[in-house]
Each structure stands twice: as C-alpha cells, then as structure tokens.
Scaffold this active site. Sequence first.
Site, short mmCIF file in Angstrom:
data_model
loop_
_atom_site.label_atom_id
_atom_site.label_comp_id
_atom_site.label_asym_id
_atom_site.label_seq_id
_atom_site.Cartn_x
_atom_site.Cartn_y
_atom_site.Cartn_z
N GLY A 280 9.92 -14.19 -14.96
CA GLY A 280 9.01 -15.05 -14.21
C GLY A 280 8.82 -14.59 -12.78
N ALA A 283 4.67 -13.12 -11.47
CA ALA A 283 3.61 -14.00 -10.97
C ALA A 283 3.90 -14.41 -9.53
CB ALA A 283 3.49 -15.22 -11.86
N LYS A 406 22.85 3.82 31.67
CA LYS A 406 22.74 5.10 32.38
C LYS A 406 22.32 6.22 31.42
CE LYS A 406 26.17 3.83 35.84
NZ LYS A 406 25.23 3.30 36.83
N THR A 415 29.77 6.97 32.31
CA THR A 415 30.42 6.83 33.61
C THR A 415 31.57 5.83 33.59
OG1 THR A 415 28.81 5.17 34.19
CG2 THR A 415 28.34 7.44 34.89
N LEU A 480 -23.14 4.37 -5.94
CA LEU A 480 -22.36 5.31 -5.12
C LEU A 480 -20.89 5.30 -5.48
CD1 LEU A 480 -23.93 4.48 -1.63
CD2 LEU A 480 -24.32 6.54 -2.98
N GLY A 481 -20.42 4.13 -5.89
CA GLY A 481 -18.99 4.04 -6.20
C GLY A 481 -18.70 2.74 -6.91
N GLY A 483 -15.76 -0.14 -7.05
CA GLY A 483 -14.54 -0.61 -6.38
C GLY A 483 -13.88 -1.71 -7.20
N ASP A 598 -5.10 0.83 4.30
CA ASP A 598 -5.49 1.43 3.03
C ASP A 598 -6.01 2.84 3.21
OD1 ASP A 598 -5.56 1.47 0.32
OD2 ASP A 598 -7.45 0.39 0.11
N LYS A 600 -6.54 6.60 2.66
CA LYS A 600 -6.46 7.56 1.56
C LYS A 600 -7.79 8.29 1.54
CE LYS A 600 -7.61 3.80 -1.64
NZ LYS A 600 -7.26 3.06 -2.84
N ASN A 603 -11.12 6.56 0.81
CA ASN A 603 -11.72 5.64 1.77
C ASN A 603 -12.26 6.34 3.00
OD1 ASN A 603 -11.42 3.43 0.18
ND2 ASN A 603 -9.49 2.76 1.06
N ASP A 616 -14.06 0.51 3.50
CA ASP A 616 -13.18 -0.39 2.74
C ASP A 616 -12.13 -1.06 3.62
OD1 ASP A 616 -11.88 -1.84 0.91
OD2 ASP A 616 -11.34 -0.19 -0.42
N THR A 635 -1.96 1.38 -1.22
CA THR A 635 -2.03 2.21 -2.42
C THR A 635 -0.66 2.85 -2.56
OG1 THR A 635 -4.38 2.54 -2.09
CG2 THR A 635 -3.24 4.20 -3.41
N1 LIG Z 1 -21.15 2.93 3.09
C1 LIG Z 1 -21.00 3.68 1.99
N2 LIG Z 1 -21.72 4.79 1.82
C2 LIG Z 1 -21.55 5.55 0.70
N3 LIG Z 1 -20.70 5.25 -0.27
C3 LIG Z 1 -19.97 4.15 -0.16
C4 LIG Z 1 -20.08 3.30 0.97
N4 LIG Z 1 -19.22 2.29 0.83
C5 LIG Z 1 -18.58 2.50 -0.34
N5 LIG Z 1 -19.04 3.61 -0.95
C6 LIG Z 1 -18.58 4.18 -2.22
O1 LIG Z 1 -18.08 3.14 -3.06
C7 LIG Z 1 -16.68 3.29 -3.30
C8 LIG Z 1 -16.02 1.95 -3.37
O2 LIG Z 1 -16.19 1.30 -2.14
P1 LIG Z 1 -15.04 0.43 -1.47
O3 LIG Z 1 -13.80 1.28 -1.42
O4 LIG Z 1 -15.50 -0.16 -0.23
O5 LIG Z 1 -14.93 -0.68 -2.59
P2 LIG Z 1 -13.69 -1.55 -2.98
O6 LIG Z 1 -14.18 -2.54 -3.99
O7 LIG Z 1 -13.07 -2.13 -1.78
O8 LIG Z 1 -12.79 -0.45 -3.62
P3 LIG Z 1 -11.26 -0.43 -3.94
O9 LIG Z 1 -11.09 -1.31 -5.11
O10 LIG Z 1 -11.03 1.04 -4.25
O11 LIG Z 1 -10.54 -0.88 -2.73
C9 LIG Z 1 -16.21 4.18 -2.17
O12 LIG Z 1 -15.04 4.88 -2.50
C10 LIG Z 1 -17.41 5.09 -1.98
O13 LIG Z 1 -17.44 6.10 -2.94
N1 LIG Z 2 4.21 -8.68 -18.67
C1 LIG Z 2 5.46 -8.64 -19.16
N2 LIG Z 2 6.35 -9.55 -18.73
C2 LIG Z 2 7.62 -9.47 -19.22
C3 LIG Z 2 7.99 -8.51 -20.17
N3 LIG Z 2 9.30 -8.69 -20.45
C4 LIG Z 2 9.72 -9.71 -19.71
N4 LIG Z 2 8.71 -10.20 -18.96
C5 LIG Z 2 8.78 -11.35 -18.07
O1 LIG Z 2 7.86 -12.31 -18.56
C6 LIG Z 2 7.39 -13.03 -17.43
C7 LIG Z 2 6.15 -13.86 -17.62
O2 LIG Z 2 5.85 -14.45 -16.38
P1 LIG Z 2 5.63 -13.51 -15.12
O3 LIG Z 2 4.39 -12.76 -15.31
O4 LIG Z 2 5.80 -14.30 -13.88
O5 LIG Z 2 6.87 -12.47 -15.19
C8 LIG Z 2 7.11 -11.92 -16.45
C9 LIG Z 2 8.36 -11.05 -16.63
O6 LIG Z 2 9.39 -11.53 -15.80
C10 LIG Z 2 7.01 -7.59 -20.62
O7 LIG Z 2 7.25 -6.72 -21.45
N5 LIG Z 2 5.78 -7.69 -20.08
N1 LIG Z 3 29.73 3.30 36.15
C1 LIG Z 3 29.82 2.02 35.90
N2 LIG Z 3 29.41 1.59 34.68
C2 LIG Z 3 29.52 0.27 34.43
C3 LIG Z 3 30.02 -0.65 35.37
N3 LIG Z 3 29.98 -1.88 34.82
C4 LIG Z 3 29.47 -1.75 33.59
N4 LIG Z 3 29.20 -0.44 33.35
C5 LIG Z 3 28.60 0.08 32.12
O1 LIG Z 3 29.48 0.98 31.47
C6 LIG Z 3 28.69 1.94 30.86
C7 LIG Z 3 29.36 3.19 30.41
O2 LIG Z 3 28.37 4.03 29.86
P1 LIG Z 3 27.12 4.44 30.76
O3 LIG Z 3 27.58 5.29 31.85
O4 LIG Z 3 26.04 4.95 29.89
O5 LIG Z 3 26.64 3.04 31.36
C8 LIG Z 3 27.68 2.24 31.91
C9 LIG Z 3 27.32 0.86 32.36
O6 LIG Z 3 26.33 0.33 31.54
C10 LIG Z 3 30.43 -0.16 36.63
O7 LIG Z 3 30.86 -0.90 37.52
N5 LIG Z 3 30.34 1.16 36.82
#
Ligand SMILES: Nc1ncnc2c1ncn2[C@@H]1O[C@H](COP(=O)(O)OP(=O)(O)OP(=O)(O)O)[C@@H](O)[C@H]1O
Ligand SMILES: Nc1nc2c(ncn2[C@@H]2O[C@@H]3COP(=O)(O)O[C@H]3[C@H]2O)c(=O)[nH]1
Ligand SMILES: Nc1nc2c(ncn2[C@@H]2O[C@@H]3COP(=O)(O)O[C@H]3[C@H]2O)c(=O)[nH]1
Length: 778
Positions: A280, A283, A406, A415, A480-481, A483, A598, A600, A603, A616, A635
């Site tokens: 659990g 989630a 110091k 010192t 273009l992409g 996402g 993010d 990479k 982006n 992004d 990522t």
């Molecule tokens: N201003 C832009 N000009 C050209 N291409 C763009 C532009 N903005 C986004 N894209 C294209 O679209 C892709 C996805 O855009 P973006 O990463 O903003 O989306 P997303 O949903 O946030 O993606 P992801 O899930 O990867 O975070 C970019 O990797 C790029 O290839």
């Molecule tokens: N998705 C997944 N959850 C598993 C598996 N084995 C044990 N779990 C547990 O099942 C739980 C279901 O609720 P959560 O998604 O919170 O967390 C999950 C894991 O802790 C498995 O093979 N797949």
């Molecule tokens: N030299 C000196 N160091 C002191 C005194 N009182 C405290 N100290 C501390 O003791 C520390 C010893 O290490 P540092 O010389 O780096 O810094 C010094 C100070 O921070 C003092 O009266 N004389």
Amino acid sequence: MRLFFGQWCIPWPGRKKPTTITGVATTSSPSPPPPPPPESDDDNDSISSAIDVVLAVEDSMTRALPSDDTPSAEMATSVDAQDLKTLLESKDKIIRNLETLLQDRDSEIQELRSHLDMFQSVFPFSNPVSPTATLHHHPASPPPFQQPPSQNLVAKSLTSLLDGIARPRKQRAQGISAEPQSLSTIQELSQKKFPTYPKNDRSRELIKGAILDNDFMKNLESTQIREIVDCMYPVEYAADSVIIKEGDVGSIVYVMEEGRVEVSRENKYLSTMTSGKVFGELAILYNCKRTATIKAATDCKLWAIERQCFQTIMMRTGLIRQTEYTDFLKSVPIFKDLPEETLIKISDVLYETSYSAGDYIIRQGARGDTFFIINKGKVKVTIKQSNSTEEKYIRTLQKGDFFGEKALQGEDLRTANIIACDPDGVSCLVIDRETFNQLISGLDEIRTRYKDDDVAGRISSTNKEFQNLKLSDLQVLATLGVGGFGRVELVQVNNDTSKSYALKQMKKSQIVETRQQQHIMSEKEIMGEANCDFIVKLYKTFKDQKYLYMLMESCLGGELWTILRDKGHFDDSTTRFYTGCVVEAFDYLHSRNIIYRDLKPENLLLDITGYVKLVDFGFAKKLQNGRKTWTFCGTPEYVAPEVILNRGHDISADYWSLGVLMFELLTGTPPFTGADPMKTYNIILKGIDAIEFPRNITRNARVLIKKLCRDNPAERLTEVQKHKWFDGFNWEGLRTRTLTPPILPVVRSAIDTSNFDNYPPDADSPPPDDNSGWDSNF
Ligand SMILES: Nc1ncnc2c1ncn2[C@@H]1O[C@H](COP(=O)(O)OP(=O)(O)OP(=O)(O)O)[C@@H](O)[C@H]1O
Ligand SMILES: Nc1nc2c(ncn2[C@@H]2O[C@@H]3COP(=O)(O)O[C@H]3[C@H]2O)c(=O)[nH]1
Ligand SMILES: Nc1nc2c(ncn2[C@@H]2O[C@@H]3COP(=O)(O)O[C@H]3[C@H]2O)c(=O)[nH]1
C-alpha cells in the site's frame, strides 16, 4: 528483494548438462574424477553434487558389471539389484532437488514479476517499449535485448519480463512527479503530533525489517523509520476481505504481521505476501490510485499508518533539522547579521559530530579546515605558550558558542586546543572551509544579483497582438511532439503561412487524474512571466471543456535530443555552446528563485538560428526565499540524490542535472543509467566518483561535471561561467546572439517540420469533459 537480471540471462540449467551423465555411462573405462563444482550459484552446486553421486554410482556399476571373461550370473544379479537401487535413489534425489529448485525459481520469478509490476504501476516509463518507441532508438544505447536461444520456459518468461524493462535513452525519457497532498509550513509540520501505539520488540523489529526490505522505502532515515514504527496502529482483516482495491484513492500503508494476502491486478493473480512485507506504499509515495487489489487469504493482523501521518514524517525530519540548525546559527555572532535564507543555506551543509569528555576536538598547531558550533555540552579552550609545556586554560565555551573560525579566515594552523569537558558528551555542528567559503560568497552574490523588476507578466503587457485571438483562429499543420498530457501541434493563425506557433494541448482529465493541477498552473505562470531569450515564450493560453492550451513560440530546429541521437555525441565546444545556453536560462530562473527540475536534451529546442531554448515548465516552481521543496519529480537519470532521498531540494538540484546534461551531450548517454529507475537511483546514490569518464571527456569538462554533481547540494558549483572549461567562451556573444552556433538547422519555411520526428495521428478517443472549475485561472 532480489533482482539479479544478469544471472537470469543464463538459460537454466545450462552449466551442468544431462549429456555429461550419458557420456560417462556409455564408457567402460575408469571414469575421471568429477570436475570441481562451479564457484558460484548455490542452486547449481546442489544439482552438481546430486549429479556427482549418480556419476560415481554409475561408474562403480559399470566397473562391477560382469565382463565377458568372468561369467558369474549370481554375482552379477546381486550387484545389479543393489547398485540399481542406489542409482534409483540417487536419481530420485536429483528429481527432488530439481523440484525444489524449480519451486525456488518460481517464487523468484513471482517476486521479480511483482517487483516489475510495481515499478510499472508508478513509473510509466518502465512500460514495455511501445512500437512507436522504435522510432527513437538511441545510437549510444545498448542493442535491444537478445533472446537467449533456450526454449526453456523459465528463461522465456524472464526474457519477456526483461523486455519490459526500459533501457537507457532508447526512447525519450519521461518525467515523473508526486506532489504531497498538502504542503504545510515548518511550524505546522514540526508541531504536528500523531498518536503512538505500544508494540513489543518483535513487532517493532518486524515493521523495521519490512521497511528496510522494501525498495521504495529502504532509504528512509532511521529517525523516520522509528517514527513510522511508533505511529503504526494494529488492524485486523478476516479471511476473504478486500484490504486494498485497485483504482481506489489510497490512504493507508500497511505492514503485515500475521497471515497471508493475495495481490491481483485486473482480476489476474500477481503474488502472495506473508508476514514482514510492506504494502500500500505506492499510492501514498507516488500520489497515484491503488495499483493493485490486496485480499486477505487468511485472517490477517496488520500494522497501519495513515497517509497524512506518513507524509508528515517523511517531510519533517529534514525540515526540523534545518529549523533547529538555523536557530542555532542565529545565536552565532559571526552569522547574526546574515539574512534568514543564508542561514538556512548554511544549515544545510552542517554535519553533526559527537565527542566524549576529555576528547581533543582541536589540537593547537594542527592543520584545520573546519568551523564548529557547539550544539550540546561544554568545551574548554586551552593554549600552550611557546616557552612552556603547560596548557593554559583560557575559557569555557557552551551551547551556541563557536570555535575554529580562524581556519575559515584563512589561518592554516590551529591557535588553541579545544577539549570536550562535559560528562554527558559534546555535540558540534561542523562546516568545512570549502563549503563555508563557497556558500557565503555565493550567497552574497545571489543577494546582489536578485532582481524583482520584470515580474509584471509579459503575457498581459507586451502581447497585445494575441489579445483577441481565439482558439478557432488557429489551424493545426502538423504534430511537433507528444508529451505526457497530449500533443504539441504546429499551428498558424488565420491561414497566415508566414508565421507559426506551437500549441501545447493538455487533457484536463489526465491532469486531474495524475494530480498535476498545481504543476500546470505554475507552468503557465512561470512561462508566461519569463522574458529570456533562452526560454521558449508563452504568448497566450486557452481552455475548453476537455483541454488546456498553451500557445508558444515555435522552435523549428527540433529537439537537441534528436540531434544528439543522430550524431551520437557532441565535441567539447558544441557541448559548451548548448551548456552555455542552459546556464543563461538557469541564471535567469534562479535569480528569480525559480527551480526548473526537468533538464534533459528532450526539453531543449533549437530555434531557426541554432540557439537552444528551455521548454516544458511542468515541474518548474517558484520557491520562497531560502526554502526547499519536496515534490518527487524529474526524469530518473537526471534527478539529484536529495530528490531521491526525499530530503528537500532547491535550485542546486538544477546544477546537478546540468552536470548530467554535460555528460550526456559529450558521450551520448547520461552518467547514471540503470536498467530500471530504481537501479538508476541506486547508481545516482553511489555518486559521480563511482562513474567512469570516457577518454573523450576533457579534464576540464570532467572537473566541472564533478563539481556540479556533488552529493552535497550546497557544495555544487553555481558560478559555472567562471569555470576553466568556459575559459575564453564568448558569453557576451551568446547573450547578444552574435556567437555562431555549432549546428545550423535547416528550416525552409515557418511551417517546415522536417526537424521533428513523425507522429501518427492521435488514435485515442476524446477525453471526458471536466467542468469542475479547478482551471479557472488558466
Ligand atoms: N515551442 C515548441 N516548439 C517546437 N516544438 C515544441 C515546442 N514545445 C514543445 N514541442 C515539442 O513537443 C514535445 C513535448 O512538449 P513538452 O515537453 O512541453 O510536453 P509535455 O507534455 O510537458 O512533455 P513531457 O511529458 O515529456 O514532460 C517537445 O519535446 C518538443 O518536441
Ligand atoms: N502494482 C503492484 N502492487 C503490488 C504488487 N505486489 C504487491 N503490491 C502492493 O499492492 C499495493 C496496492 O496498493 P498500492 O498501489 O498503494 O501499493 C501496492 C503494493 O504495495 C505487484 O506486483 N504490483
Ligand atoms: N587563539 C585563540 N583561540 C580561541 C580563544 N578562545 C576560543 N578560541 C577558539 O579556539 C580555536 C582553535 O582553533 P582555531 O585557531 O581555528 O580557532 C580558535 C578559536 O575559535 C582564544 O582566546 N584564543
């Protein structure tokens, strides 16, 4: 959870073939000693020893059997019967061994399949590679997975599983996002108390073990795990009851104490889970609907924790620590005049150290690079005069006091001595010289560079041209992409072919389903206000019952991703130009406290002149001064470690991704690339030093990438322009767009889309209407 994909590629049980037995049995010569067992793989070892027994028995039989010149029928019969019995027993043993092995493998497959299913449930990019994805095969990525020749069912089913795993950069990477339901203030979060429930040590260990065994939760800090353990309350379900229903909005995470549950999806059985497993969590962690159904197969005892409690624990550890440290810093004189956000930044780089009474924290005369603030306990300052062997007591410092300044002021040698003198121990917050210097100077500059002048909103002021434009005035020319929420189309206005625009069309229902409303609103706001040559301009937005639309400038040079795909990788100077464009865009955004999140090549779009622009802004966010954000998004290959670890992140996460981008542009593949997102995350957490840099990356580029990809966000280089890799780069030429770009795209007209991939027409049926009004400000 085991995920040894490499191991599974060996067609089982290939290493010890049954043919060996046949071969030995047919020979009448003394058999050679059995070969040494293979060094790895316990399963094969057990088969191997069982087989060795049979070999030995068969061999002895062969030798004991009467030869033509010793005819003794009686003896032959008794040897026959005895040895045959031994042989049969051994074969029986092999069969039992193999059966056990099959069962083990079956359960491993089931576990693997469940694992994969969980990834696919929450990370859409781990879905099987779609037919259209072959359009985007990345030259630098490994060749498609090869089917092993074996017809063995085990191998085959695993092959199909492996085929479903996303491979690096084969197709455009998709962003992911999980926004906690409500982002509260620090005060709210830190004051929020949740009831705790008593439990015995066995249950505490069981819950902790379940969390550490769960791939999605094992990176939590120990304090977070402890809090979760404390807050979990007991619930019971009778056999046959449905605990979680696929598609529901989930609000509870469970740990199984006793019993057995069955997991299914779309009425198909997936797996069985028993004691010591978390379920659990998906989630709640990824803010999605329940991805599977969980039904009690027996009476079950579970531990449960509510979403809000769970998310608060996840968020507040870092926040509370940050607040505590910030409060400390305010009491340190050297910091007292610094603004709050600077203190917060500094608090991020602190680390805590502990000492026992009598420990020398600093020794006079030693080299030192650290600055300390006492967090708990007391220390003694002593100084040894050059003409004496005695240490002279100077003063005692306590909580809130600092020492070691110091070193930060440029002195190399300590010192004085600093000795822990509190019977309960001393704890200090420590900053190293490099971090301290870098951060303070950086923040100073950030403060002076901060501009608030042009937030008035370009859409409303400068784009009168589009004021009366209606959606019906636009004609779609091509796609273009595609996402996450729909398509981006090339459009013209009133059939005027001399100009074109990009129209991003997003399905409202899908935005709501994935809880991205906030992100989309912020995308519109940030892009709409941005006025930077390195950011795609947003001219106008529209909406109808099904879609939201963003009318943007069109960048007809195509995606940098496509160019990289076709060229394989770029040289140093090409990479420098594109990185420079991103640095300019980041400077613009960061000086306005906007984090992009993010980055990479997908982006980055080329305009007709060959300059790149950031597009992004779905994950971009305006941060409050010095504050962090916790949304898990980005990522996988590009996310910074602090995002993965849920520690809160800020604009430094963008600098991490800048290092990743540089690496990908120079080599064609991002540095942190695993077979699935979780593996990628694990590689990221091992850090950049574990990554091998190909030879074509120059030393300066490598140094810069490493400075950008520092684990500690506060240590990342932000003044990228001044780095040696950019020495001699014409920044002014870039800003004034007089610098010649490395690649000049061929764009024949305002409606030429030849630099984009071809997309088949949208085959999806229209999305449902959404008139709920959440988008009224769009
Ligand atoms: N201003 C832009 N000009 C050209 N291409 C763009 C532009 N903005 C986004 N894209 C294209 O679209 C892709 C996805 O855009 P973006 O990463 O903003 O989306 P997303 O949903 O946030 O993606 P992801 O899930 O990867 O975070 C970019 O990797 C790029 O290839
Ligand atoms: N998705 C997944 N959850 C598993 C598996 N084995 C044990 N779990 C547990 O099942 C739980 C279901 O609720 P959560 O998604 O919170 O967390 C999950 C894991 O802790 C498995 O093979 N797949
Ligand atoms: N030299 C000196 N160091 C002191 C005194 N009182 C405290 N100290 C501390 O003791 C520390 C010893 O290490 P540092 O010389 O780096 O810094 C010094 C100070 O921070 C003092 O009266 N004389």
